[in-house]
Every structure is written in C-alpha cells, then in structure tokens.
Design an enzyme around this catalytic site. Structure first.
Site, PDB file in Angstrom:
ATOM      1  N   LYS A 169      38.407 -12.337 -43.725  1.00 39.74           N
ATOM      2  CA  LYS A 169      37.680 -13.354 -42.962  1.00 39.74           C
ATOM      3  C   LYS A 169      36.535 -12.690 -42.213  1.00 39.74           C
ATOM      4  CE  LYS A 169      39.061 -17.363 -40.202  1.00 39.74           C
ATOM      5  NZ  LYS A 169      40.101 -17.875 -39.297  1.00 39.74           N
TER       6      LYS A 169
HETATM    7  O1  G3P Z   1      40.563 -22.493 -37.821  1.00 43.49           O
HETATM    8  C1  G3P Z   1      39.765 -22.224 -36.712  1.00 43.49           C
HETATM    9  C2  G3P Z   1      40.529 -22.450 -35.492  1.00 43.49           C
HETATM   10  O2  G3P Z   1      41.476 -21.466 -35.292  1.00 43.49           O
HETATM   11  C3  G3P Z   1      39.767 -22.789 -34.298  1.00 43.49           C
HETATM   12  O3  G3P Z   1      40.412 -23.861 -33.795  1.00 43.49           O
HETATM   13  O4  G3P Z   1      41.109 -25.400 -32.074  1.00 43.49           O
HETATM   14  O5  G3P Z   1      40.314 -23.093 -31.462  1.00 43.49           O
HETATM   15  O6  G3P Z   1      38.705 -24.801 -32.285  1.00 43.49           O
HETATM   16  P1  G3P Z   1      40.116 -24.309 -32.300  1.00 43.49           P
END
Ligand code: G3P
Length: 217
Positions: free
Chosen positions: A87
């Site tokens: 990633k």
């Molecule tokens: O997949 C990306 C994720 O981990 C971010 O999610 O909820 O932190 O915006 P969030």
C-alpha cells in the site's frame, strides 16, 4: 464485488472470515496503532498473523515517503506472504514506486486518493487497487460516492484493470451505494458489513416459522 474488512483487529477479522464472505483485509498505520501494534518487528508479525486468518489479499502500508524507502519497505512486506499487497501513498514517489512494483508483478494499493485525477495516475502506474476515501470526503461536505462514480466512468472509458477499492466506508448504506455504482471492492468496518444482514421482517418471519413448527410438534 469484493468485501475487505478495514481493521487490524484479529477477532473482527476472524468473525468476518467465519461469515464466509471475506475477500481480504486492509490496514493502515492508524489501524495498527489502534490495536497497540507498534515497532517494525511487531507490525511485520501482525501482517503474517492476518495472512494466516484469511485467504485473500492483505494490504500492508509503507511508512517511507521517498521512492527508495518505499521500494525497500515494499519489498520486505511483499516477501512476507504472496497475499500481501503493498500500500503506497498517492504522492509522486508513491506513483513511481507503484510503477516499479507493477512492473515486477507485485500487487499494489494506491491509498489516500481524493480526486479522479489521482485515480487516473494510479491506473496509469498499473496499480492493482486504488483507494478513494469516501467517508473523509463526506466529512468535508464533498460527495465521496460521486467520486466513485466519476472514477468508474473514466476507468470504463479505457478498460483500465485497476480495481476501485472504495475505502473510508463508514456505514452500511455506503456499501450499498458503492455496489450500485460498481466499485470493484469495498473496505469497511465489521459493523457496516453486519448491517447488511439486518431486516426486521426476517426476524419476525423466523420467529413465526419457529412458533408454528412448535405448534405442530
Ligand atoms: O480504508 C481507509 C480507512 O482506514 C480510513 O477510514 O474512517 O479513518 O476515514 P477512516
């Protein structure tokens, strides 16, 4: 549509895997820290543990922000297990590293994508997956799902193989909307996935079937 779970929590990964619907796992440094996994050795071991629990792809994020560092870290991650997807952040050196790994046949996931232009670059660099963060766009009153639709159109125009991995999915309706638009993959929390199960008429119907069965036996 592939379902990935977005967590580094082993119990939640096990629960999703046991449902029989899990195609992979995504993680990031914040999710690792949330589980108290710190230090390179522990993080690498945790990736190995996750790979043992699931059959599909496991995204493991590099920390370096320069090309050489990303290549070094990405190669170490990819060597852990064939399930590992490297990633990489959507910055210039990340795009370069993506092309480097694509040419070597190593799977990649371009992360922190917030525009269709970035998504186009990821596809040009041969990314396996490209992750637009829809929840974080919604957070700033920008249409996350609209971005998925725009990228779907662009990728279909040219037949790009890069898979649209809708990330930063926050709830069950995000999953359903991504499915309607045609995202190839969604990654979200277990709670959002389990939300797909729920319907009161299913519960009422099942209770009635069981009650009627008891009456006749
Ligand atoms: O997949 C990306 C994720 O981990 C971010 O999610 O909820 O932190 O915006 P969030």
């Amino acid at each position: 549509m592939k379902f990935f779970i977005d967590t580094a929590n082993l119990d939640q990964i096990k629960e999703a895997q046991a449902l029989g619907i899990l195609d992979g796992v995504t993680t990031n440094p914040s999710l690792m820290a949330k589980e108290g996994i710190t230090g390179a050795t522990n993080i690498l071991q945790h990736y190995k543990d996750i790979c043992k629990l699931v059959d599909g792809d496991v995204s493991a994020e590099v920390i370096a922000t320069d090309f050489e560092g990303m290549v070094r870290e990405g190669e170490a991650l990819a060597a852990l297990n064939p399930q590992i997807v490297v990633k990489l952040p959507m910055i210039a050196d990340g795009v370069k590293a993506c092309k480097y790994f694509s040419d070597k046949g190593i799977k990649t996931n371009m992360t922190l994508v917030f525009s269709a232009g970035q998504a186009l670059l990821a596809a040009k660099a041969g990314a396996t997956y490209m992750s637009p963060f829809i929840g974080r766009l919604d957070d700033i009153s920008t249409d996350g799902l609209g971005l998925i639709a725009e990228i779907r159109l662009i990728y279909d125009n040219y037949g790009f193989d890069t898979q649209i991995l809708a990330a930063s999915v926050r709830h069950t309706m995000h999953i359903m909307d991504c499915a309607k638009i045609g995202a190839d993959v969604m990654t979200g929390p277990l709670k959002a996935i389990k939300g797909l199960l729920k319907h009161p008429l299913t519960d009422i119907g099942l209770a009635k079937f069981l009650e009627d069965y008891k009456k006749g036996n």
